[in-house]
Design an enzyme around this catalytic site. Structure first.
Site, PDB file in Angstrom:
ATOM      1  NE  ARG A 195       4.515  -7.865  10.680  1.00 31.46           N
ATOM      2  CZ  ARG A 195       3.753  -6.862  10.214  1.00 31.46           C
ATOM      3  NH1 ARG A 195       2.448  -6.987  10.186  1.00 31.46           N
ATOM      4  NH2 ARG A 195       4.298  -5.746   9.797  1.00 31.46           N
ATOM      5  CE  LYS A 209       3.794   0.282   4.773  1.00 32.99           C
ATOM      6  NZ  LYS A 209       2.759   0.278   3.720  1.00 32.99           N
ATOM      7  CD  GLU A 227      -2.672   1.478   2.417  1.00 30.41           C
ATOM      8  OE1 GLU A 227      -2.315   0.947   3.475  1.00 30.41           O
ATOM      9  OE2 GLU A 227      -3.639   2.269   2.326  1.00 30.41           O
TER      10      GLU A 227
END
Length: 559
Positions: free
Chosen positions: A261, A271, A35
């Site tokens: 992850r 983020k 994104e």
RNA sequence: UGGGGUAUAGCCAAGUGGUAAGGCAGCGGUUUUUGGUAUCGCCAUUCGCAGGUUCGAGUCCUGCUACCCCAGCCA
């Protein structure tokens, strides 16, 4: 780039290999779907290496597709930065850059299809009400009072949502699945929400935007993606992913596979938190060398090879909750730079040395190898004169037993040059060591001295020829392994206030022409990279990528 | 006390019924004009715990325990 660094086997590669061998898949297609709401970090690098690596291994394709379904948070600047980062890592996406927004028309048509099939409806409940009706983890939800509208009414309402007749939050389109499902994602998930926002790709065309769940799998299907690799937190979404694939006339049937992850100690890969560090100007932008962003690591001096090597080392599994030691990252970059970085001498904390038996006018120039093991590298010219700079760390007035460097009456080898002896220590008014008077043994150039062993070797720079350099010494940004471990505590409390120490040093003359992003090993010190923004000829700025291993520091620590 | 996952050395991680790979870190030796590099050696009688099946179990079964994810109109 060699495929060596992206070929480590893992459960996903094994599964795909089996499918290919069984003839269940023809051409493997993967995708990297960021994104554009921030910069890529080391966790994304893991995903990039996996997705592109799988495509490469099976001679397939990997797409770069921006998951741009939320215009309020996204920006073109992030798109540009992400493309740059992926390319810099050495990967080439198949075809042009793609966007989920490329498929908005098709997605809308599929939404209408679900409505016609009585599998979606427009809900007038407020956000708060929707949450309330959804139930909790342990209690089932309740159906919305708007759940049984007719297909015609829903179609009309949906069209008017699209036309911008309603305010944000007034209505949503929801899938009609099961409000009592133990999987909350199946409790009539939201397909479209109203956003009167200008989209960076589609401009003002849309007033409604699809949710991640409604966009992702279908985008995969449209692109012919065979394996949609994502992280573990999307595991609960897989039934929904499959529900759309099964209930829509999609052109292909992608499958989602999840992996764990990356968690790296002493760093953050959230983020949101990285963004906060940037916006609060706690760091110098998204590419601050202390950040685990791809661009930050690049500026710090990491090579694409080292990052890919690191991703190979850590593997890909479904085991979560682990924490990778940042020492692995340091190892990856050290091994690359050990082989490939040219050497230079640079004094970070200068101490003057006067060689009393060398004439003031004396000058000799050595031609020394650029790299001790690579004769393909250019040699450099190294001038030697009466006055030199050495590092203060390489002198001790009262040395401990195993100190092999300079001390009163003690000998040491000047790297690439003679053995010298410290005859006299000169102090300033404050009692600080200001200068060393030493004498050269001229019978030691390129050979060992007679009858004694000189174990220590130190780096040095001719005072008459050295060039000033600014050196930025970077360390971990946080003082604890998991800065965001306590959800409630402020992670900023764990900031390392010595994460950047800037010193003014003196480098050997060969450094004067260093180009931005050029990397060196400063012998006996570490690996350094000319800052891509600040460094230029006449004003040299080096970032410390990583120090050399220092067994002397270990010995000292042990006492 | 809902659902979905994961547990192999300090860390990452192979292993798919036949007797615990590899890497990082650590420790010790050798080499060395970088206390670097290279190189050699050491580092899990045991796989979260407890039972069971089997000639044989990290792998199969049962029961526990710990940890991670999910209640955004974020992705």
């Amino acid at each position: 780039m060699s495929n060596e660094s992206t070929s480590a086997p893992n459960f996903i590669r094994n599964q795909i290999r089996d499918e290919v061998e069984a003839g269940r898949v023809d051409t493997v297609v993967t995708r990297f779907p960021p994104e554009p709401n921030g910069f890529l970090h080391i966790g994304h690098a893991k995903s990039i290496c996996l997705n592109f690596g799988v495509a490469e291994q099976f001679d397939g394709a990997c797409h770069l597709r921006f998951d741009d379904t939320n215009p309020a948070k996204e920006e073109q600047a992030y798109i540009d930065a992400i493309k740059e980062d992926v390319s810099w890592l050495g990967f080439q996406w198949s075809g042009g850059v793609r966007y989920a927004s490329d498929y908005f028309d098709q997605l809308y048509a599929w939404a209408q299809h679900l409505v016609r099939e009585d599998k979606a409806y427009v809900d007038d409940l407020s956000p708060d009400e929707i949450r309330e009706y959804r139930g909790t983890l342990t209690e089932p939800g309740r159906p919305s009072p708007y759940r049984d509208r007719s297909a015609d009414e829903n179609l009309d309402l949906l069209e008017r949502m699209r036309a911008g007749e309603f305010a944000e939050g007034e209505k949503v389109l929801r899938a009609k699945i099961d409000m009592a499902s133990p999987n909350i994602n199946l409790r009539d998930p939201i397909l479209y929400r109203i956003r009167h926002a200008r989209h960076h790709q589609t401009g003002d065309k849309w007033k409604i935007y699809p949710s991640y769940d409604f966009a992702h799998g279908q985008s995969d299907a449209i692109e012919g993606v065979t394996h949609s690799l994502c992280t573990l937190e999307f595991e609960d979404h897989r039934p929904l992913y499959e529900w759309f694939i099964e209930n829509l006339p999609v052109p292909s049937t992608p499958r989602q596979i999840e992996f764990a992850r990356l968690n790296l100690n002493y760093t953050l890969t959230s983020k949101r938190k990285l963004k906060l560090l940037v916006e609060e100007e706690i760091v110098d932008g998204w590419d601050d060398p202390r950040l685990p962003t791809i661009s930050g690591m690049r500026r710090r001096g990491y090579t694409p090879t080292s990052i890919r090597k690191f991703c190979e080392m850590i593997g890909v599994t479904r085991a979560d909750g682990g924490l990778v030691d940042i020492a692995m990252l340091y190892h990856a970059i050290r091994t690359d730079l050990e082989d490939n970085a040219p050497r230079a001498m640079c004094v970070l904390n200068p101490l003057k040395v006067v060689l009393t038996n060398v004439e003031a006018s004396h000058e000799e120039v050595y031609e020394v190898p650029g790299h001790p093991a690579r004769d393909d590298m250019e040699t450099r010219r190294l001038p030697f004169t009466r006055e030199l700079w050495i590092d203060r760390d390489d002198f001790m007035e009262e040395p401990p037993k195993k100190f092999f460097r300079l001390a009163p009456g003690q000998e040491v080898r000047l790297r690439n040059s003679y053995v010298i002896r410290c005859d006299e220590v000169i102090k300033d008014d404050a009692g600080e060591v200001a200068e060393l008077r030493c004498s050269v043994d001229f019978d030691t150039l390129g050979k060992n001295p007679e009858g004694r062993k000189v174990k220590g070797v130190i780096h040095w720079v001719s005072a008459a020829h050295g060039v000033p350099v600014e050196v930025r010494l970077y360390d971990n940004l946080f003082t604890v392994e998991q800065p965001d471990k306590d959800r409630d505590a402020d992670f900023l409390e764990h900031l390392n206030h010595e994460s950047l120490v800037t010193v003014q040093g003196i480098g050997e003359p060969s450094l004067a022409t260093a180009k931005p992003e050029e990397r060196f090993q400063f012998e006996r010190v570490g690996y350094f990279c000319a800052d891509r923004h600040a460094s230029r000829e006449g004003r040299l700025v080096f970032n410390r990528t990583v120090g050399l291993k220092d067994s002397w520091a270990k010995i000292q620590k042990k006492g």
